[in-house]
Design an enzyme around this catalytic site. Sequence first.
Site, PDB file in Angstrom:
ATOM      1  N   GLY A 157      -9.761   5.154  -6.081  1.00  0.00           N
ATOM      2  CA  GLY A 157      -8.384   4.426  -5.997  1.00  0.00           C
ATOM      3  C   GLY A 157      -7.323   4.869  -5.184  1.00  0.00           C
ATOM      4  O   GLY A 157      -7.291   5.186  -4.113  1.00  0.00           O
ATOM      5  N   VAL A 158      -5.938   4.730  -5.761  1.00  0.00           N
ATOM      6  CA  VAL A 158      -4.859   5.251  -4.949  1.00  0.00           C
ATOM      7  C   VAL A 158      -4.732   6.819  -4.824  1.00  0.00           C
ATOM      8  O   VAL A 158      -4.455   7.182  -3.510  1.00  0.00           O
ATOM      9  CB  VAL A 158      -3.748   4.959  -5.925  1.00  0.00           C
ATOM     10  CG1 VAL A 158      -3.319   5.657  -7.109  1.00  0.00           C
ATOM     11  CG2 VAL A 158      -2.536   4.867  -4.939  1.00  0.00           C
ATOM     12  N   ASP A 159      -5.615   7.567  -5.551  1.00  0.00           N
ATOM     13  CA  ASP A 159      -5.588   8.968  -5.407  1.00  0.00           C
ATOM     14  C   ASP A 159      -6.696   9.095  -4.221  1.00  0.00           C
ATOM     15  O   ASP A 159      -6.143   9.864  -3.169  1.00  0.00           O
ATOM     16  CB  ASP A 159      -6.397   9.548  -6.367  1.00  0.00           C
ATOM     17  CG  ASP A 159      -6.564  11.034  -6.708  1.00  0.00           C
ATOM     18  OD1 ASP A 159      -7.202  11.621  -7.401  1.00  0.00           O
ATOM     19  OD2 ASP A 159      -5.778  11.880  -5.595  1.00  0.00           O
ATOM     20  N   ASP A 172       0.896  -1.266  -0.088  1.00  0.00           N
ATOM     21  CA  ASP A 172      -0.051   0.066   0.015  1.00  0.00           C
ATOM     22  C   ASP A 172       0.796   1.222  -0.072  1.00  0.00           C
ATOM     23  O   ASP A 172       1.613   1.681   1.032  1.00  0.00           O
ATOM     24  CB  ASP A 172      -0.961  -0.092   1.320  1.00  0.00           C
ATOM     25  CG  ASP A 172      -1.650   1.092   1.513  1.00  0.00           C
ATOM     26  OD1 ASP A 172      -2.402   1.324   2.463  1.00  0.00           O
ATOM     27  OD2 ASP A 172      -1.527   2.226   0.669  1.00  0.00           O
ATOM     28  N   ILE A 173       1.051   1.865  -1.052  1.00  0.00           N
ATOM     29  CA  ILE A 173       1.836   3.057  -1.134  1.00  0.00           C
ATOM     30  C   ILE A 173       1.708   3.936  -0.227  1.00  0.00           C
ATOM     31  O   ILE A 173       2.692   4.842   0.146  1.00  0.00           O
ATOM     32  CB  ILE A 173       1.812   3.640  -2.668  1.00  0.00           C
ATOM     33  CG1 ILE A 173       2.761   4.420  -3.018  1.00  0.00           C
ATOM     34  CG2 ILE A 173       0.420   4.637  -2.920  1.00  0.00           C
ATOM     35  CD1 ILE A 173       2.995   4.946  -4.773  1.00  0.00           C
ATOM     36  N   SER A 215      -2.660   4.246 -14.403  1.00  0.00           N
ATOM     37  CA  SER A 215      -3.488   4.216 -15.251  1.00  0.00           C
ATOM     38  C   SER A 215      -4.188   2.888 -15.600  1.00  0.00           C
ATOM     39  O   SER A 215      -5.099   2.637 -16.129  1.00  0.00           O
ATOM     40  CB  SER A 215      -3.167   4.662 -16.919  1.00  0.00           C
ATOM     41  OG  SER A 215      -3.068   6.126 -16.901  1.00  0.00           O
ATOM     42  N   THR A 216      -3.698   1.785 -14.774  1.00  0.00           N
ATOM     43  CA  THR A 216      -4.124   0.515 -14.991  1.00  0.00           C
ATOM     44  C   THR A 216      -5.398   0.125 -14.112  1.00  0.00           C
ATOM     45  O   THR A 216      -5.830  -0.993 -14.149  1.00  0.00           O
ATOM     46  CB  THR A 216      -3.140  -0.637 -14.459  1.00  0.00           C
ATOM     47  OG1 THR A 216      -2.780  -0.574 -13.277  1.00  0.00           O
ATOM     48  CG2 THR A 216      -1.785  -0.282 -15.529  1.00  0.00           C
ATOM     49  N   GLY A 217      -5.934   1.080 -13.588  1.00  0.00           N
ATOM     50  CA  GLY A 217      -7.231   0.864 -12.633  1.00  0.00           C
ATOM     51  C   GLY A 217      -8.324   1.535 -13.391  1.00  0.00           C
ATOM     52  O   GLY A 217      -8.674   0.827 -14.505  1.00  0.00           O
ATOM     53  N   VAL A 218      -8.934   2.474 -12.936  1.00  0.00           N
ATOM     54  CA  VAL A 218      -9.920   3.157 -13.309  1.00  0.00           C
ATOM     55  C   VAL A 218      -9.873   3.704 -14.828  1.00  0.00           C
ATOM     56  O   VAL A 218     -10.718   3.627 -15.750  1.00  0.00           O
ATOM     57  CB  VAL A 218     -10.501   4.368 -12.486  1.00  0.00           C
ATOM     58  CG1 VAL A 218     -11.526   5.355 -13.279  1.00  0.00           C
ATOM     59  CG2 VAL A 218     -11.044   3.857 -11.017  1.00  0.00           C
TER      60      VAL A 218
HETATM   61  N1  APR Z   1      -1.266   1.689  -3.101  1.00  0.00           N
HETATM   62  C1  APR Z   1      -0.793   1.340  -4.186  1.00  0.00           C
HETATM   63  N2  APR Z   1      -1.555   1.021  -5.403  1.00  0.00           N
HETATM   64  C2  APR Z   1      -3.018   1.243  -5.133  1.00  0.00           C
HETATM   65  C3  APR Z   1      -3.450   1.681  -3.968  1.00  0.00           C
HETATM   66  C4  APR Z   1      -2.605   1.718  -2.722  1.00  0.00           C
HETATM   67  N3  APR Z   1      -3.186   2.193  -1.668  1.00  0.00           N
HETATM   68  N4  APR Z   1      -4.836   1.636  -4.248  1.00  0.00           N
HETATM   69  C5  APR Z   1      -5.091   1.364  -5.265  1.00  0.00           C
HETATM   70  N5  APR Z   1      -3.660   1.023  -6.025  1.00  0.00           N
HETATM   71  C6  APR Z   1      -3.747   0.776  -7.450  1.00  0.00           C
HETATM   72  C7  APR Z   1      -4.666   0.146  -8.212  1.00  0.00           C
HETATM   73  O1  APR Z   1      -4.900  -1.381  -7.695  1.00  0.00           O
HETATM   74  C8  APR Z   1      -4.241   0.017  -9.560  1.00  0.00           C
HETATM   75  O2  APR Z   1      -3.280  -1.045  -9.829  1.00  0.00           O
HETATM   76  O3  APR Z   1      -3.369   1.719  -8.400  1.00  0.00           O
HETATM   77  C9  APR Z   1      -3.202   1.402  -9.610  1.00  0.00           C
HETATM   78  C10 APR Z   1      -4.010   2.562 -10.414  1.00  0.00           C
HETATM   79  O4  APR Z   1      -5.347   2.356 -10.063  1.00  0.00           O
HETATM   80  P1  APR Z   1      -6.259   3.519  -9.901  1.00  0.00           P
HETATM   81  O5  APR Z   1      -5.980   4.053  -8.636  1.00  0.00           O
HETATM   82  O6  APR Z   1      -7.500   3.544 -10.323  1.00  0.00           O
HETATM   83  O7  APR Z   1      -5.820   4.857 -10.920  1.00  0.00           O
HETATM   84  P2  APR Z   1      -5.757   5.155 -12.426  1.00  0.00           P
HETATM   85  O8  APR Z   1      -6.229   3.981 -13.251  1.00  0.00           O
HETATM   86  O9  APR Z   1      -4.739   6.113 -13.018  1.00  0.00           O
HETATM   87  O10 APR Z   1      -7.219   6.017 -12.644  1.00  0.00           O
HETATM   88  C11 APR Z   1      -6.951   7.420 -12.319  1.00  0.00           C
HETATM   89  O11 APR Z   1      -9.005   6.976 -10.770  1.00  0.00           O
HETATM   90  O12 APR Z   1      -9.191   7.536  -8.413  1.00  0.00           O
HETATM   91  C12 APR Z   1      -9.250   8.144  -9.739  1.00  0.00           C
HETATM   92  O13 APR Z   1      -8.942  10.504  -9.378  1.00  0.00           O
HETATM   93  C13 APR Z   1      -8.419   9.352  -9.989  1.00  0.00           C
HETATM   94  O14 APR Z   1      -9.325  10.042 -11.818  1.00  0.00           O
HETATM   95  C14 APR Z   1      -8.626   9.334 -11.508  1.00  0.00           C
HETATM   96  C15 APR Z   1      -8.435   7.930 -11.851  1.00  0.00           C
END
Ligand code: APR
Length: 172
Positions: free
Chosen positions: A31-33, A9-10, A116-119
């Site tokens: 997500g991580v944001d 967890d970052i 970018s690999t999540g949402v």
């Molecule tokens: N620590 C490390 N990695 C994490 C954590 C954490 N606590 N929480 C989530 N992640 C991972 C996710 O599992 C994924 O592998 O971060 C990676 C990126 O996923 P997202 O957070 O969904 O980010 P992204 O795909 O770049 O989409 C960005 O999502 O949260 C919104 O405000 C953000 O609009 C932006 C979009």
Amino acid sequence: MGLQIELGDITTYRVDAIVNAANRTLLGGGGVDGAIHRAAGQKLLEECKTLGGCETGEAKITGGYRLPAKYVIHTPGPIWYGGSRGEAEKLRSSYANSLRLAEEAGCKTVAFPSISTGVFHYPQDEAAGIAVHTILTFLKTAKSVQRVIMVCFDRKTLAAYERALHAAQASS
Ligand code: APR
């Protein structure tokens, strides 16, 4: 030193800078944001509000506040639209600009999430290849940054980045 791939967890990383996979408003999200803003506290959002947003592939740096990390580097990665809208170059820029800001801030250690690999639905293996190549290229000439950690939140992501690192090492 160089590049390490870890499961974690970052928000728990005591490094000079953690990178936030943000959106262009820099006003938080899921997500991580969301995790980073929750852990850093309200003052992070207050500083972000002064930045006037951030373009995709660009990066902006703030304090870390209640996080163990000293700085947060915010970068909106590209939303995946299928690969024909310059997504690869924008993702590379997100990594390169984040590393440039870390270098300018005199950071020794930087932790990245999988941008970018999540949402934003960027395919994991392609994203991992771009991330690993950009980070390894940067580390060849970096003056301040000595260690970069890719912090993967789940085992599938971890496996994708380990594959990408092994492939890069095999071809170097
Ligand atoms: N620590 C490390 N990695 C994490 C954590 C954490 N606590 N929480 C989530 N992640 C991972 C996710 O599992 C994924 O592998 O971060 C990676 C990126 O996923 P997202 O957070 O969904 O980010 P992204 O795909 O770049 O989409 C960005 O999502 O949260 C919104 O405000 C953000 O609009 C932006 C979009």
